[in-house]
Design a protein around this motif. Structure first.
Motif, PDB file in Angstrom:
ATOM      1  N   ARG A 263       0.806  -1.350  -0.079  1.00  0.00           N
ATOM      2  CA  ARG A 263      -0.114  -0.150   0.083  1.00  0.00           C
ATOM      3  C   ARG A 263       0.791   1.109   0.137  1.00  0.00           C
ATOM      4  N   TRP A 264       2.117   1.142   0.798  1.00  0.00           N
ATOM      5  CA  TRP A 264       2.793   2.633   0.788  1.00  0.00           C
ATOM      6  C   TRP A 264       3.484   2.861  -0.329  1.00  0.00           C
ATOM      7  N   LEU A 265       3.889   1.810  -1.283  1.00  0.00           N
ATOM      8  CA  LEU A 265       4.079   1.951  -2.789  1.00  0.00           C
ATOM      9  C   LEU A 265       3.246   2.702  -3.714  1.00  0.00           C
ATOM     10  N   SER A 266       2.105   2.153  -3.605  1.00  0.00           N
ATOM     11  CA  SER A 266       1.014   2.514  -4.429  1.00  0.00           C
ATOM     12  C   SER A 266       0.529   4.059  -4.015  1.00  0.00           C
ATOM     13  N   ASN A 267       0.658   4.398  -2.563  1.00  0.00           N
ATOM     14  CA  ASN A 267       0.218   5.920  -1.834  1.00  0.00           C
ATOM     15  C   ASN A 267       1.474   6.677  -2.628  1.00  0.00           C
TER      16      ASN A 267
END
Length: 312
Positions: A263-267
């Motif tokens: 999720r943090w890469l997508s964010n």
């Protein structure tokens, strides 16, 4: 909610609020200009489409913010597909509109003996159809997004997904994914190439003009010449655009090459794609500063006349 999610939520909230404020100010200025009877320039239509595209891109920050603050927030099946689809389409329109704006400015300031001069009379008439073509092209280019997008519940038992917190994108087969990445990258590179070429051409013309009239500027005023200010404005806008979008393209290609993303890469990818739509209106507001003053003056005069009529 942990501290990292709170920081992510604050970043998305600040970015979305700042970008919406700037783009809304631009749109309000154009609305006031319409009611004030101010004649618009051909480039104003491009800026309107660019501003609306930026607003749609920034709208994705709303569910991202809510998902960061509330870990139980998910979009349903259809809204999830529409949110990601129109975000990608608007991002493409923002890129193509900025490229068109740069090319049109290059044609406008081109010397009468250049090859671009023959397009000066035709250019204003093809802006509308070209913008419509840009929307149609981006709608077709990103048609695969709804196919591979699903909600959180539908992607729970699937490996190789991009998790955005409120919905997911299912990674396609390696060959299909490669073809999609090549197609998207080619689209972005073509428009970025046109933008950089036209901007270099404008800077070259302005610098040549500055050299011709340098003795006049030196005798009149020690301040920066109009050519220098225009060159700096062009370089600032294009450099920031290229910086943000090239970084976004590289990161998008990197995410597409992975089997699955956290999720943090997508964010990070979403935040990077919203950088230019956030700062773009403030760069344009500086360019439209005199236009803003004219709009405000006309609006004030119109309002004052209406008040006088009501009193009479």
């Amino acid at each position: 909610m942990n501290s990292r999610d709170m920081v992510v939520g604050i970043i998305f909230l600040s970015q979305t609020a700042l970008g919406m404020l700037g783009n809304s100010a631009l749109l309000c200025c154009f609305i006031i200009a319409v009611f004030s009877g101010i004649r618009e320039k051909p480039t104003d239509l491009i800026v309107k489409h660019l501003t609306w595209a930026n607003v749609i891109v920034l709208c994705r920050g709303i569910p991202q913010t809510i998902a960061a603050f509330s870990q139980t927030y998910y979009l349903n099946y259809v809204p999830c597909k529409l949110a990601l689809y129109f975000h990608r389409v608007a991002r493409g329109v923002s890129l193509s509109s900025t490229s068109l704006l740069s090319v049109f400015q290059a044609i406008t300031i081109s010397p009468s003996n250049s090859r671009c001069a023959q397009f000066k009379l035709r250019a204003p008439g093809i802006i509308g159809p070209f913008l419509g073509l840009c929307w149609a092209l981006q709608l077709l280019l990103y048609i695969f997004i709804p196919v591979y997008t699903t909600d959180i519940r539908g992607g729970r038992n699937i490996t190789g997904i991009q998790d955005f917190g409120y919905c997911v994108i299912i990674n396609s087969e390696r060959l299909t994914s490669t073809l999609i990445v090549i197609l998207i990258a080619s689209n972005d590179i073509i428009f970025l190439g046109l933008m950089m070429w036209s901007s270099d051409y404008m800077v070259f013309i302005l610098l040549k003009h500055k050299q011709r009239v340098q003795h006049i500027h030196r005798s009149l005023s020690p301040r920066l010449s109009p050519e220098t200010r225009a060159t700096q404005s062009i370089l600032t806008l294009v450099s920031s655009f290229v910086l943000f979008y090239v970084t976004s393209i590289v990161f998008t290609v990197y995410l597409s090459a992975l089997e699955g993303t956290t999720r943090w890469l997508s964010n990070i990818g979403v935040a990077m794609s919203a950088c230019f739509p956030t700062f773009c209106p403030f760069l344009l507001i500086r360019h439209y500063a005199s236009f803003f003053r004219l709009c405000c003056t006309s609006f004030y005069q119109t309002t004052r006349r209406a008040c006088v009529v009501r009193e009479l």
